[in-house]
Design a protein around this motif. Structure first.
Motif, PDB file in Angstrom:
ATOM      1  N   MET A  12     -18.269  31.118  -9.023  1.00 41.30           N
ATOM      2  CA  MET A  12     -17.458  31.291  -7.826  1.00 41.30           C
ATOM      3  C   MET A  12     -16.181  30.483  -8.004  1.00 41.30           C
ATOM      4  O   MET A  12     -16.218  29.365  -8.490  1.00 41.30           O
ATOM      5  N   ARG A  13     -15.084  31.059  -7.598  1.00 40.42           N
ATOM      6  CA  ARG A  13     -13.798  30.413  -7.725  1.00 40.42           C
ATOM      7  C   ARG A  13     -12.978  30.709  -6.476  1.00 40.42           C
ATOM      8  O   ARG A  13     -13.185  31.717  -5.842  1.00 40.42           O
ATOM      9  N   GLU A  14     -12.050  29.867  -6.169  1.00 44.30           N
ATOM     10  CA  GLU A  14     -11.204  30.063  -5.003  1.00 44.30           C
ATOM     11  C   GLU A  14      -9.777  30.323  -5.463  1.00 44.30           C
ATOM     12  O   GLU A  14      -9.281  29.656  -6.363  1.00 44.30           O
ATOM     13  N   VAL A  15      -9.134  31.324  -4.871  1.00 42.22           N
ATOM     14  CA  VAL A  15      -7.779  31.667  -5.267  1.00 42.22           C
ATOM     15  C   VAL A  15      -7.042  32.305  -4.090  1.00 42.22           C
ATOM     16  O   VAL A  15      -7.663  32.908  -3.226  1.00 42.22           O
ATOM     17  N   ASP A  16      -5.746  32.132  -4.054  1.00 37.52           N
ATOM     18  CA  ASP A  16      -4.912  32.809  -3.070  1.00 37.52           C
ATOM     19  C   ASP A  16      -4.202  33.951  -3.771  1.00 37.52           C
ATOM     20  O   ASP A  16      -3.553  33.744  -4.798  1.00 37.52           O
ATOM     21  N   LEU A  17      -4.316  35.178  -3.237  1.00 35.34           N
ATOM     22  CA  LEU A  17      -3.621  36.331  -3.798  1.00 35.34           C
ATOM     23  C   LEU A  17      -2.655  36.886  -2.763  1.00 35.34           C
ATOM     24  O   LEU A  17      -3.030  37.110  -1.619  1.00 35.34           O
ATOM     25  N   SER A  18      -1.430  37.120  -3.198  1.00 35.54           N
ATOM     26  CA  SER A  18      -0.444  37.741  -2.320  1.00 35.54           C
ATOM     27  C   SER A  18      -0.647  39.256  -2.338  1.00 35.54           C
ATOM     28  O   SER A  18      -1.364  39.791  -3.175  1.00 35.54           O
ATOM     29  N   SER A  19       0.015  39.945  -1.436  1.00 37.57           N
ATOM     30  CA  SER A  19      -0.109  41.408  -1.421  1.00 37.57           C
ATOM     31  C   SER A  19       0.455  42.006  -2.703  1.00 37.57           C
ATOM     32  O   SER A  19      -0.069  42.997  -3.206  1.00 37.57           O
ATOM     33  N   GLY A  20       1.496  41.405  -3.262  1.00 41.24           N
ATOM     34  CA  GLY A  20       2.039  41.874  -4.529  1.00 41.24           C
ATOM     35  C   GLY A  20       1.057  41.682  -5.673  1.00 41.24           C
ATOM     36  O   GLY A  20       0.913  42.554  -6.542  1.00 41.24           O
ATOM     37  N   GLU A  21       0.375  40.561  -5.685  1.00 43.65           N
ATOM     38  CA  GLU A  21      -0.631  40.316  -6.721  1.00 43.65           C
ATOM     39  C   GLU A  21      -1.775  41.318  -6.607  1.00 43.65           C
ATOM     40  O   GLU A  21      -2.335  41.749  -7.615  1.00 43.65           O
ATOM     41  N   ILE A  55       6.103  39.748 -15.390  1.00 44.43           N
ATOM     42  CA  ILE A  55       5.714  38.622 -16.249  1.00 44.43           C
ATOM     43  C   ILE A  55       5.391  37.398 -15.394  1.00 44.43           C
ATOM     44  O   ILE A  55       4.378  36.723 -15.611  1.00 44.43           O
ATOM     45  N   THR A  56       6.215  37.110 -14.423  1.00 44.72           N
ATOM     46  CA  THR A  56       5.985  35.965 -13.536  1.00 44.72           C
ATOM     47  C   THR A  56       4.657  36.111 -12.800  1.00 44.72           C
ATOM     48  O   THR A  56       3.868  35.160 -12.720  1.00 44.72           O
ATOM     49  N   MET A  57       4.400  37.305 -12.282  1.00 48.25           N
ATOM     50  CA  MET A  57       3.153  37.518 -11.549  1.00 48.25           C
ATOM     51  C   MET A  57       1.942  37.418 -12.472  1.00 48.25           C
ATOM     52  O   MET A  57       0.920  36.852 -12.095  1.00 48.25           O
ATOM     53  N   LEU A  58       2.044  37.965 -13.671  1.00 44.67           N
ATOM     54  CA  LEU A  58       0.934  37.855 -14.627  1.00 44.67           C
ATOM     55  C   LEU A  58       0.667  36.396 -14.977  1.00 44.67           C
ATOM     56  O   LEU A  58      -0.490  35.978 -15.073  1.00 44.67           O
ATOM     57  N   ASN A  59       1.723  35.626 -15.174  1.00 46.36           N
ATOM     58  CA  ASN A  59       1.551  34.200 -15.472  1.00 46.36           C
ATOM     59  C   ASN A  59       0.842  33.479 -14.325  1.00 46.36           C
ATOM     60  O   ASN A  59      -0.041  32.646 -14.549  1.00 46.36           O
ATOM     61  N   ARG A  60       1.222  33.799 -13.086  1.00 47.95           N
ATOM     62  CA  ARG A  60       0.567  33.191 -11.924  1.00 47.95           C
ATOM     63  C   ARG A  60      -0.902  33.590 -11.855  1.00 47.95           C
ATOM     64  O   ARG A  60      -1.771  32.760 -11.585  1.00 47.95           O
ATOM     65  N   GLU A  62      -2.819  34.574 -14.291  1.00 46.24           N
ATOM     66  CA  GLU A  62      -3.568  33.914 -15.370  1.00 46.24           C
ATOM     67  C   GLU A  62      -3.873  32.472 -15.008  1.00 46.24           C
ATOM     68  O   GLU A  62      -4.981  31.991 -15.241  1.00 46.24           O
ATOM     69  N   ALA A  63      -2.898  31.778 -14.423  1.00 48.52           N
ATOM     70  CA  ALA A  63      -3.109  30.384 -14.018  1.00 48.52           C
ATOM     71  C   ALA A  63      -4.212  30.281 -12.955  1.00 48.52           C
ATOM     72  O   ALA A  63      -4.949  29.293 -12.919  1.00 48.52           O
ATOM     73  N   LYS A  64      -4.336  31.296 -12.130  1.00 49.10           N
ATOM     74  CA  LYS A  64      -5.367  31.323 -11.093  1.00 49.10           C
ATOM     75  C   LYS A  64      -6.726  31.758 -11.640  1.00 49.10           C
ATOM     76  O   LYS A  64      -7.725  31.674 -10.934  1.00 49.10           O
ATOM     77  N   GLY A  65      -6.744  32.273 -12.847  1.00 49.91           N
ATOM     78  CA  GLY A  65      -7.998  32.735 -13.441  1.00 49.91           C
ATOM     79  C   GLY A  65      -8.362  34.161 -13.084  1.00 49.91           C
ATOM     80  O   GLY A  65      -9.477  34.603 -13.336  1.00 49.91           O
ATOM     81  N   PRO A  80      -8.226  42.368 -16.157  1.00 48.44           N
ATOM     82  CA  PRO A  80      -8.681  41.570 -15.008  1.00 48.44           C
ATOM     83  C   PRO A  80      -9.790  40.631 -15.481  1.00 48.44           C
ATOM     84  O   PRO A  80     -10.623  41.014 -16.301  1.00 48.44           O
ATOM     85  N   ALA A  81      -9.784  39.426 -14.988  1.00 46.44           N
ATOM     86  CA  ALA A  81     -10.819  38.453 -15.345  1.00 46.44           C
ATOM     87  C   ALA A  81     -11.855  38.334 -14.239  1.00 46.44           C
ATOM     88  O   ALA A  81     -12.765  37.521 -14.327  1.00 46.44           O
TER      89      ALA A  81
END
Length: 138
Positions: A12-21, A55-60, A62-65, A80-81
């Motif tokens: 289990m992991r916690e993450v914030d996703l925007s509508s764009g993500e 690219i910016t969104m993919l980097n974000r 990836e950082a979120k897992g 997708p992970a």
């Protein structure tokens, strides 16, 4: 929005996703693996995002897992992970808790009152309810 999602069916992991993500993740869930160029093309009509934005969104992500990549032939390939079913379930639970105090009945009632319900949808809901297991102990 805070989400809890199931990664590889276990963690289990916690993450914030925007509508764009969410838009980008939906593309990966539907068509993985994807390169940056493919994602830009996939999202062009809906978002008009540039290569740099993707690219910016993919980097974000990836950082979120939420996303991972592998080195492909000429370009990185993104996957997708996390499983969509786990993310969708956790988001639904979060919405239900925040807006309707955890009441599934209030959620369904709000939709039916605002949008109505077709006979097909009514039959589907009744079938789901008839086949649904009760809470433990009931």
């Amino acid at each position: 929005m805070r989400l809890y999602y199931i990664e590889n069916g276990e963690q289990m992991r916690e993450v914030d996703l925007s509508s764009g993500e969410w838009k980008l993740m939906n593309q990966l869930w539907q068509n993985a693996p994807r390169t940056i160029t493919q994602l830009v093309a996939d999202l062009a009509d809906d978002t008009g995002w540039s290569k740099h934005t993707v690219i910016t969104m993919l980097n974000r992500l990836e950082a979120k897992g939420a996303v991972r990549h592998e080195e492909g032939g000429r370009a990185k390939e993104y996957y997708p992970a996390v499983e969509k079913a786990g993310v969708a379930l956790r988001e639904t639970e979060s919405l239900l808790d925040r807006i309707y105090g955890g009441s599934l009945g209030l959620l369904v009632n709000a939709f039916v009152e605002q949008k109505g319900i077709s006979e097909t949808e009514r039959a589907q809901l009744l079938k789901i309810l008839e086949e649904a297991p009760g809470e433990k102990g009931e």
